[in-house]
Design a protein around this motif. Structure first.
Motif, short mmCIF file in Angstrom:
data_model
loop_
_atom_site.label_atom_id
_atom_site.label_comp_id
_atom_site.label_asym_id
_atom_site.label_seq_id
_atom_site.Cartn_x
_atom_site.Cartn_y
_atom_site.Cartn_z
N ARG A 246 21.40 26.95 16.28
CA ARG A 246 22.12 25.75 15.87
C ARG A 246 23.15 25.31 16.94
NH1 ARG A 246 22.78 28.28 9.90
NH2 ARG A 246 20.82 27.44 9.00
N GLN A 247 23.83 26.32 17.51
CA GLN A 247 24.81 26.01 18.57
C GLN A 247 24.09 25.39 19.78
OE1 GLN A 247 27.07 29.40 19.86
NE2 GLN A 247 28.41 28.20 21.20
N ALA A 248 22.97 25.93 20.18
CA ALA A 248 22.21 25.38 21.30
C ALA A 248 21.72 23.97 20.99
CB ALA A 248 21.03 26.30 21.61
N ALA A 249 21.33 23.72 19.74
CA ALA A 249 20.85 22.40 19.37
C ALA A 249 21.95 21.35 19.48
CB ALA A 249 20.29 22.45 17.95
N ARG A 250 23.19 21.73 19.09
CA ARG A 250 24.30 20.76 19.20
C ARG A 250 24.54 20.39 20.66
NH1 ARG A 250 26.36 24.06 14.96
NH2 ARG A 250 27.61 25.28 16.45
N ARG A 251 24.53 21.38 21.54
CA ARG A 251 24.75 21.08 22.96
C ARG A 251 23.60 20.25 23.53
NH1 ARG A 251 26.93 26.87 25.41
NH2 ARG A 251 28.92 26.89 24.27
N LEU A 252 22.40 20.57 23.18
CA LEU A 252 21.25 19.85 23.69
C LEU A 252 21.22 18.42 23.17
CD1 LEU A 252 18.74 20.11 25.48
CD2 LEU A 252 17.47 20.95 23.49
N ASP A 253 21.75 18.23 21.98
CA ASP A 253 21.77 16.88 21.41
C ASP A 253 22.63 15.94 22.25
OD1 ASP A 253 21.19 14.96 19.29
OD2 ASP A 253 23.30 15.22 18.71
N ARG A 254 23.75 16.49 22.86
CA ARG A 254 24.61 15.66 23.69
C ARG A 254 23.95 15.30 25.02
NH1 ARG A 254 28.55 19.41 21.65
NH2 ARG A 254 28.49 20.59 23.61
N GLU A 264 12.44 16.09 24.19
CA GLU A 264 11.31 16.86 23.63
C GLU A 264 11.75 18.28 23.30
OE1 GLU A 264 8.12 16.69 26.38
OE2 GLU A 264 7.83 14.51 26.18
N ALA A 265 12.62 18.85 24.19
CA ALA A 265 13.11 20.19 23.92
C ALA A 265 13.94 20.23 22.65
CB ALA A 265 13.94 20.69 25.12
N LEU A 266 14.74 19.17 22.43
CA LEU A 266 15.56 19.10 21.21
C LEU A 266 14.67 19.03 19.97
CD1 LEU A 266 18.29 18.86 19.84
CD2 LEU A 266 18.18 16.36 20.20
N ALA A 267 13.60 18.24 20.05
CA ALA A 267 12.67 18.12 18.90
C ALA A 267 12.02 19.47 18.58
CB ALA A 267 11.61 17.07 19.19
N ALA A 268 11.66 20.17 19.68
CA ALA A 268 11.04 21.49 19.45
C ALA A 268 12.03 22.46 18.86
CB ALA A 268 10.49 22.03 20.78
N LEU A 269 13.28 22.37 19.30
CA LEU A 269 14.31 23.26 18.78
C LEU A 269 14.59 22.98 17.30
CD1 LEU A 269 16.23 25.54 19.53
CD2 LEU A 269 17.92 23.82 20.22
N ASP A 270 14.56 21.68 16.94
CA ASP A 270 14.76 21.33 15.52
C ASP A 270 13.65 21.95 14.64
OD1 ASP A 270 17.03 19.87 15.99
OD2 ASP A 270 16.01 17.93 16.15
N ARG A 271 12.44 21.89 15.17
CA ARG A 271 11.32 22.49 14.41
C ARG A 271 11.51 24.00 14.28
NH1 ARG A 271 8.35 18.87 17.65
NH2 ARG A 271 7.62 20.58 19.01
N ALA A 272 11.98 24.62 15.35
CA ALA A 272 12.19 26.07 15.31
C ALA A 272 13.24 26.45 14.30
CB ALA A 272 12.57 26.56 16.71
N MET A 273 14.32 25.61 14.21
CA MET A 273 15.38 25.91 13.24
C MET A 273 14.84 25.79 11.80
SD MET A 273 18.94 24.40 14.77
CE MET A 273 18.36 22.72 14.90
N ILE A 274 13.95 24.78 11.59
CA ILE A 274 13.38 24.62 10.25
C ILE A 274 12.56 25.86 9.88
CG2 ILE A 274 11.71 23.32 8.88
CD1 ILE A 274 12.61 20.81 10.44
N GLU A 275 11.72 26.31 10.81
CA GLU A 275 10.91 27.50 10.57
C GLU A 275 11.77 28.73 10.39
OE1 GLU A 275 7.68 27.74 10.08
OE2 GLU A 275 7.31 25.62 10.37
#
Length: 554
Positions: A246-254, A264-275
């Protein structure tokens, strides 16, 4: 009705085929001509004892067959044939056959199917009555007298039979109930203990499977507990894997707007968090399902041990304990209600017994009244048959209760006294064969052939009598022949003249071989034979004239 009799190689008979019709058939011939051989042959086909001496000299076997027409589909012989798999199609004759070997042994057949001599004898008694001087069947058998009296009285025995069946059924039901209650009462203490034990345990349907599955899950949880803790630690806390994602996703979102690959990396990370979140939820659920509770595990294992122990004790499956508890409870209830049930069954038994008694008493009255009428009818026949000194009576007396049956509670037997002052005795005790035959004829006439076989044979019923008595015998035989087929072996011209058909039995010699033959006589030949019976070997014109008068009078 006997329609055909075929004889091969019996004593002096080489080959003989005779056809018979309805009414009165008479068989005559000189003494020693072979009339007894003819009757012995028929008796053989009907199941009489087979003796190798009956086989004609020089032959290996003797064969006799008889064909019967049975028009009545309700004839008892039809039922017997059906029961033994020997029935024929409607309209087809019943054929009985007997083979006797010269070296001993015999075989019996009905409708070309092999049968025992006993079965053939039983069937033969239903088809033919043979009344001779030494015959012990037919009317001489007291076992059939009750049925003959019932037929004469037109008595309906069905009501008595039905009442007897209901009475016996009620008796059996009461006996079964008493046995059940007695057996159950002996087990009362055990029942109460078992019901109490099972009730306190309170088994549930399907309980073993549920408990075993829960125990297995707990045992798995105990084995996996350390690994589960390590895996859960990887997810939990601020340093856990999911928190770091989650912390990595917030930084990548910026930064995602700076380059498409970052988006694309952010989208993949979002999917990983859901799983990962879904995996965390499943882990929590698994941890709850596999949660190792030592107290609960001990409770489950104790319950399973007791459940299976009770099942072994009562010899049923663990899941059947609930049904067993219900059955034992019902059984115990029957014991408690047993007295009331017995009272009801005893009342039903008394009612059914009373119904039977009333029906049996009514039948006894019918039989007693019919016995009086039958005695009078027989008495009216005795004087013309030169039995005027004899007396006949039908005995109807009660049987002991143990012998009551579907036919009622009476013993019935025909008895006679042949001389004034002589005691009554059963028919079979008569010493004189001639008297016996005439008594049977009188009884047959009085009974109007109720319950008899379709074919009756009288062997020398006129022995020792002549004149008016012989005429009376002939007249009564003719009356009986209106209702059944009669065959009569006779030496009396008065009887012979009454016949609808006349067979002459005679011997012939060719110098080396003696044979017995039978010839059907026409009207002229009948007159000549009756004339011979009247005058002897030298037939006179007077004898021929007298024979003509006898035939005309018949």
């Amino acid at each position: 009705m006997l329609s055909v009799l075929s004889i091969r190689d019996v004593v002096l008979i080489e080959a003989l085929d005779l056809e018979f019709g309805r009414g009165l058939g008479v068989l005559t011939g000189e003494t020693g001509a072979g009339k007894s051989i003819l009757l012995d042959s028929l008796g053989l086909a009907l199941g009489a004892r087979a003796e190798s001496g009956l086989v004609r000299q020089g032959q290996t076997q003797a064969v006799v067959s008889a064909s019967f027409e049975i028009a009545d589909p309700a004839h008892p012989a039809r039922a017997m044939l059906t029961e033994n798999g020997l029935a024929t199609a409607a309209g087809e004759p019943v054929v009985v056959r007997r083979v006797v070997k010269a070296d001993g042994g015999s075989r019996a057949f009905v409708n070309d199917q092999p049968v025992s001599a006993g079965l053939l004898r039983e069937l033969g008694s239903m088809l033919v009555e043979i009344h001779g001087q030494h015959d012990d069947r037919g009317l001489l058998n007291a076992r059939g007298h009750r049925g003959l009296l019932d037929s004469f009285a037109r008595a309906d025995v069905r009501a008595v039979a039905a009442a007897h069946g209901a009475w016996r059924a009620a008796e059996q039901a009461l006996a079964r109930a008493r046995a059940d209650i007695e057996t159950a009462a002996q087990d009362r203490d055990w029942l109460e203990h078992a019901i109490d034990e099972l009730s306190r345990f309170a088994p549930e349907d399907g309980e073993e499977e549920t408990l075993a599955a829960e125990r297995a899950d707990m045992q798995k949880g105990a084995r996996l507990s350390e690994d589960m803790v390590a895996v859960m630690d990887a997810f939990d806390g601020s340093d856990g894997g999911l928190a770091q994602l989650r912390q990595a996703a917030r930084r990548l979102d910026r930064m995602s707007g700076e380059h498409p690959l970052l988006a694309e990396a952010l989208a993949a990370l979002d999917r990983a968090m859901i799983e990962a979140s879904d995996a965390e939820d499943r882990l929590n659920q698994a941890a709850e399902a596999l949660r190792h509770d030592p107290e609960r595990l001990e409770t489950i294992e104790t319950r399973l041990f007791e459940l299976r122990g009770l099942a072994r004790k009562h010899r049923v499956a663990p899941d059947a304990l609930g049904e067993l508890l219900r059955e034992l409870t019902e059984r115990h209830g029957r014991i408690e209600a047993g007295a009331e049930g017995l009272v009801r069954l005893e009342a039903e038994l008394a009612e059914k017994a009373a119904i039977y008694l009333r029906a049996a008493e009514a039948l006894s009255l019918v039989r007693q009244a019919a016995a009086v009428r039958l005695d009078a009818a027989v008495a009216s026949e005795l004087a013309p048959l030169k039995l005027d000194a004899a007396r006949f009576r039908t005995v109807v007396e009660p049987l002991p209760e143990g012998q009551w049956s579907a036919e009622g509670r009476d013993r019935v037997e025909f008895e006679i006294s042949t001389n004034p002052g002589a005691p009554f005795a059963p028919l079979a005790k008569i010493a004189s064969g001639g008297e016996l035959s005439r008594f049977i004829l009188a009884l047959k006439v009085a009974l109007a052939e109720e319950g008899g076989a379709g074919t009756m044979i009288f062997d020398e019923i006129d022995r020792g009598v002549g004149g008016a008595v012989a005429s009376a015998i002939g007249e009564r035989l003719a009356r009986l022949a209106d209702k059944a087929q009669l065959l009569v072996v006779t030496h009396s011209p008065q009887v012979a003249a009454r016949g609808a058909a006349h067979l002459l039995i005679a011997k012939s010699h060719d110098g080396t071989v003696t044979r017995t033959g039978v010839t059907a006589l026409d009207e002229g030949e009948r007159r000549e034979e009756i004339a011979r019976m009247l005058s002897g070997a030298n037939i006179t014109d007077e004898a021929r004239a007298q024979a003509g008068k006898l035939l005309e009078a018949a």
